[in-house]
Design a protein around this motif. Structure first.
Motif, PDB file in Angstrom:
ATOM      1  N   SER A  66     -12.228 -47.689 -22.086  1.00 53.54           N
ATOM      2  CA  SER A  66     -10.969 -46.901 -21.666  1.00 53.54           C
ATOM      3  C   SER A  66     -10.360 -47.197 -20.199  1.00 53.54           C
ATOM      4  CB  SER A  66     -11.204 -45.541 -22.112  1.00 53.54           C
ATOM      5  OG  SER A  66     -12.033 -44.879 -21.327  1.00 53.54           O
ATOM      6  N   ARG A  67      -9.300 -46.894 -20.086  1.00 52.08           N
ATOM      7  CA  ARG A  67      -8.806 -46.746 -18.736  1.00 52.08           C
ATOM      8  C   ARG A  67      -7.192 -46.228 -18.758  1.00 52.08           C
ATOM      9  NH1 ARG A  67      -4.175 -49.511 -17.581  1.00 52.08           N
ATOM     10  NH2 ARG A  67      -3.648 -51.566 -18.645  1.00 52.08           N
ATOM     11  N   GLY A  68      -6.964 -45.782 -17.298  1.00 51.50           N
ATOM     12  CA  GLY A  68      -5.790 -44.915 -17.382  1.00 51.50           C
ATOM     13  C   GLY A  68      -4.542 -45.663 -17.275  1.00 51.50           C
ATOM     14  N   LEU A  69      -3.419 -44.855 -17.734  1.00 50.80           N
ATOM     15  CA  LEU A  69      -2.215 -45.272 -17.849  1.00 50.80           C
ATOM     16  C   LEU A  69      -1.288 -44.754 -16.721  1.00 50.80           C
ATOM     17  CD1 LEU A  69      -2.136 -45.260 -21.548  1.00 50.80           C
ATOM     18  CD2 LEU A  69      -2.683 -47.199 -20.336  1.00 50.80           C
ATOM     19  N   GLN A  70       0.052 -45.091 -16.920  1.00 52.05           N
ATOM     20  CA  GLN A  70       0.928 -44.737 -15.689  1.00 52.05           C
ATOM     21  C   GLN A  70       1.256 -43.191 -15.969  1.00 52.05           C
ATOM     22  OE1 GLN A  70       2.344 -46.099 -13.235  1.00 52.05           O
ATOM     23  NE2 GLN A  70       1.697 -47.972 -13.650  1.00 52.05           N
ATOM     24  N   ASN A  71       0.901 -42.641 -17.211  1.00 48.55           N
ATOM     25  CA  ASN A  71       1.319 -41.036 -17.307  1.00 48.55           C
ATOM     26  C   ASN A  71      -0.088 -40.399 -17.135  1.00 48.55           C
ATOM     27  OD1 ASN A  71      -0.295 -41.894 -19.532  1.00 48.55           O
ATOM     28  ND2 ASN A  71       0.897 -40.773 -21.094  1.00 48.55           N
ATOM     29  N   ARG A  72      -1.356 -41.041 -16.474  1.00 48.13           N
ATOM     30  CA  ARG A  72      -2.243 -40.417 -16.258  1.00 48.13           C
ATOM     31  C   ARG A  72      -3.284 -40.067 -17.441  1.00 48.13           C
ATOM     32  NH1 ARG A  72      -3.624 -39.217 -10.646  1.00 48.13           N
ATOM     33  NH2 ARG A  72      -2.164 -39.965  -9.280  1.00 48.13           N
ATOM     34  N   HIS A  73      -2.960 -40.395 -18.553  1.00 46.77           N
ATOM     35  CA  HIS A  73      -3.766 -40.393 -19.897  1.00 46.77           C
ATOM     36  C   HIS A  73      -4.620 -41.733 -19.747  1.00 46.77           C
ATOM     37  CE1 HIS A  73      -1.246 -37.351 -22.279  1.00 46.77           C
ATOM     38  NE2 HIS A  73      -1.811 -36.692 -21.110  1.00 46.77           N
ATOM     39  N   ASN A  74      -5.672 -41.688 -20.686  1.00 47.97           N
ATOM     40  CA  ASN A  74      -6.411 -42.840 -20.829  1.00 47.97           C
ATOM     41  C   ASN A  74      -6.291 -43.496 -22.323  1.00 47.97           C
ATOM     42  OD1 ASN A  74      -8.564 -43.410 -18.412  1.00 47.97           O
ATOM     43  ND2 ASN A  74      -8.165 -41.254 -18.772  1.00 47.97           N
ATOM     44  N   SER A  91      -2.607 -44.934 -28.302  1.00 49.81           N
ATOM     45  CA  SER A  91      -1.238 -44.965 -27.499  1.00 49.81           C
ATOM     46  C   SER A  91      -1.593 -44.092 -26.402  1.00 49.81           C
ATOM     47  CB  SER A  91      -0.297 -44.173 -28.392  1.00 49.81           C
ATOM     48  OG  SER A  91      -0.664 -42.990 -28.513  1.00 49.81           O
ATOM     49  N   ASN A  92      -0.657 -43.800 -25.464  1.00 48.42           N
ATOM     50  CA  ASN A  92      -0.623 -43.045 -24.388  1.00 48.42           C
ATOM     51  C   ASN A  92      -0.348 -41.464 -24.513  1.00 48.42           C
ATOM     52  OD1 ASN A  92       2.231 -43.257 -24.814  1.00 48.42           O
ATOM     53  ND2 ASN A  92       2.757 -43.954 -22.722  1.00 48.42           N
ATOM     54  N   PHE A  93      -0.258 -41.306 -25.757  1.00 49.08           N
ATOM     55  CA  PHE A  93       0.116 -39.617 -26.020  1.00 49.08           C
ATOM     56  C   PHE A  93      -1.014 -38.705 -25.788  1.00 49.08           C
ATOM     57  CE2 PHE A  93       1.510 -36.425 -28.638  1.00 49.08           C
ATOM     58  CZ  PHE A  93       2.710 -36.182 -28.254  1.00 49.08           C
ATOM     59  N   TYR A  94      -2.056 -39.252 -26.372  1.00 51.63           N
ATOM     60  CA  TYR A  94      -3.255 -38.410 -26.050  1.00 51.63           C
ATOM     61  C   TYR A  94      -4.366 -39.128 -25.069  1.00 51.63           C
ATOM     62  CZ  TYR A  94      -1.902 -36.185 -30.634  1.00 51.63           C
ATOM     63  OH  TYR A  94      -1.271 -35.744 -31.422  1.00 51.63           O
ATOM     64  N   ASN A  95      -5.163 -38.441 -24.549  1.00 53.14           N
ATOM     65  CA  ASN A  95      -6.261 -38.840 -23.430  1.00 53.14           C
ATOM     66  C   ASN A  95      -7.652 -39.231 -24.445  1.00 53.14           C
ATOM     67  OD1 ASN A  95      -7.190 -39.428 -20.886  1.00 53.14           O
ATOM     68  ND2 ASN A  95      -8.515 -37.742 -21.102  1.00 53.14           N
ATOM     69  N   ASP A  96      -7.661 -40.793 -24.574  1.00 51.59           N
ATOM     70  CA  ASP A  96      -8.728 -41.336 -25.383  1.00 51.59           C
ATOM     71  C   ASP A  96      -9.663 -41.917 -24.487  1.00 51.59           C
ATOM     72  OD1 ASP A  96      -7.356 -40.362 -27.617  1.00 51.59           O
ATOM     73  OD2 ASP A  96      -6.288 -42.223 -27.822  1.00 51.59           O
ATOM     74  N   THR A  97     -11.078 -41.559 -24.563  1.00 49.70           N
ATOM     75  CA  THR A  97     -12.078 -42.149 -23.646  1.00 49.70           C
ATOM     76  C   THR A  97     -13.510 -42.536 -24.311  1.00 49.70           C
ATOM     77  OG1 THR A  97     -12.658 -39.909 -22.912  1.00 49.70           O
ATOM     78  CG2 THR A  97     -11.105 -40.863 -21.530  1.00 49.70           C
ATOM     79  N   ARG A  98     -14.269 -42.857 -23.731  1.00 53.16           N
ATOM     80  CA  ARG A  98     -15.670 -43.181 -23.991  1.00 53.16           C
ATOM     81  C   ARG A  98     -16.079 -43.934 -25.520  1.00 53.16           C
ATOM     82  NH1 ARG A  98     -15.104 -38.239 -22.131  1.00 53.16           N
ATOM     83  NH2 ARG A  98     -15.993 -37.813 -19.879  1.00 53.16           N
ATOM     84  N   PRO A  99     -15.353 -45.001 -25.584  1.00 55.73           N
ATOM     85  CA  PRO A  99     -15.364 -45.745 -26.733  1.00 55.73           C
ATOM     86  C   PRO A  99     -16.909 -46.167 -26.955  1.00 55.73           C
ATOM     87  CG  PRO A  99     -14.205 -47.467 -25.249  1.00 55.73           C
ATOM     88  CD  PRO A  99     -14.473 -45.903 -24.715  1.00 55.73           C
ATOM     89  N   VAL A 100     -17.641 -46.248 -28.211  1.00 53.33           N
ATOM     90  CA  VAL A 100     -18.632 -46.842 -28.563  1.00 53.33           C
ATOM     91  C   VAL A 100     -18.755 -47.358 -30.039  1.00 53.33           C
ATOM     92  CG1 VAL A 100     -20.090 -45.365 -26.942  1.00 53.33           C
ATOM     93  CG2 VAL A 100     -19.634 -44.629 -29.251  1.00 53.33           C
ATOM     94  N   PHE A 101     -19.293 -48.843 -29.910  1.00 46.44           N
ATOM     95  CA  PHE A 101     -19.336 -49.218 -31.511  1.00 46.44           C
ATOM     96  C   PHE A 101     -20.610 -48.795 -32.110  1.00 46.44           C
ATOM     97  CE2 PHE A 101     -16.718 -52.466 -29.391  1.00 46.44           C
ATOM     98  CZ  PHE A 101     -15.823 -52.904 -30.382  1.00 46.44           C
ATOM     99  N   GLY A 102     -20.413 -48.483 -33.357  1.00 47.79           N
ATOM    100  CA  GLY A 102     -21.480 -48.127 -34.230  1.00 47.79           C
ATOM    101  C   GLY A 102     -22.393 -49.403 -34.255  1.00 47.79           C
TER     102      GLY A 102
END
Length: 293
Positions: A66-74, A91-102
């Protein structure tokens, strides 16, 4: 306290992903020394670089981060090492972080700030939105069931039951080079996201082992709680199980069997299973190293 500036080793330790001081996300090939710049972060100044999280797919083809976008969401990104293409999958609508594959290549787990339970301020005329973070799972392909899909409570024969695509094992097949391909349906990725039952709160770390997603639950904002347990959500029973009642940080072993846990300046290795205790801390005072300036 905890683990900072983590390198993320791929399967078989052939490649390692990391972020540098210039916020560039890179992959280094250990054998050849070749370094590939995957992306460039934003807003990760100074200590915020320690917030960078990444995860390799079980076959090493995909890197999720995950990384930040222009609107400061990830947002969550997937980098395909075979094609060299980068895909923004949330999308940039929510703040999404810490992805991990099962570990079976069926789901991608992540934390997402999409729980809205506003509290009105008693000081100024505004709402605040604490404890927004939920844990979610995304089926990687259209033919994989939701982890919360309704179940048939009637008994089925082994042959009939074994054909179910969402049984928790990825239908990986074989390809020409002998690797197990982890296919990802990029179209509709975010629409397949399923928010899991654990309550909204603060989750600084996430990991995935066979049949469960493991998370560090920090105290909910405003709760006054002081303990931060390590908890697992069992995908089969769909229930929470406490692994350790309080910890500062944890790291899951590559085989998903053990946890390295840290708490109050001590470290221990425990099973990735319920009801663990730090009753055998590692003797870190006996650690030595050779340093050649």
């Amino acid at each position: 306290p905890g683990f900072r500036y983590t390198p993320y080793w791929g399967p078989n330790s052939e490649r390692v992903a990391f972020i540098d001081q210039a916020m560039q996300i890179q992959i280094a090939n250990v054998e050849t020394g070749e370094v590939t710049t995957v992306d460039e972060g934003q807003w990760m100044y100074h200590g915020s670089l320690s917030n960078f999280k990444a995860s390799w797919s079980p076959n090493g083809r995909w890197l999720a981060y995950s990384r930040g976008l222009q609107n400061r969401h990830n947002a969550i990104f997937l980098y395909d090492t075979q094609t060299g293409e980068r895909h923004q999958v949330t999308s940039n609508f929510y703040n999404d972080t810490r992805p991990v594959f099962g570990p079976d290549g069926t789901y991608l787990f992540l934390t997402t700030d999409r729980h809205h339970e506003p509290v009105y301020s008693g000081v100024d005329n505004t709402f605040v939105y604490p404890n927004m973070t939920k844990i979610a799972a995304v089926p990687l392909r259209d033919d994989v069931d939701s982890p919360l899909a309704p179940r048939n409570d009637e008994e089925m024969g082994d042959e009939e039951n074994g054909e179910k695509s969402g049984s928790g094992e990825g239908d990986n097949g074989d390809d020409d080079n002998g690797d197990e391909p982890i296919d990802v349906d990029l179209d509709g990725f975010e629409q397949r996201m399923v928010v899991l039952p654990p309550e909204a709160g603060n989750y600084p770390r996430l990991a995935a082992a066979s049949g469960m997603v493991i998370y560090h639950r920090a105290p909910r904002s405003g709760s006054g709680d002081e303990q931060a347990p390590i908890v697992a959500f069992n995908l089969e029973d769909r229930e929470e199980q406490t692994i350790l009642g309080d910890a500062d940080a944890f790291r899951l072993s590559a085989n998903g069997k053990k946890l390295l846990v840290a708490n109050r300046g001590q470290y221990a290795i425990v099973d990735a299973a319920p009801k663990q205790k730090m009753d055998a801390p590692l003797k870190t005072s006996e650690i030595t190293m050779q340093l050649d300036p």
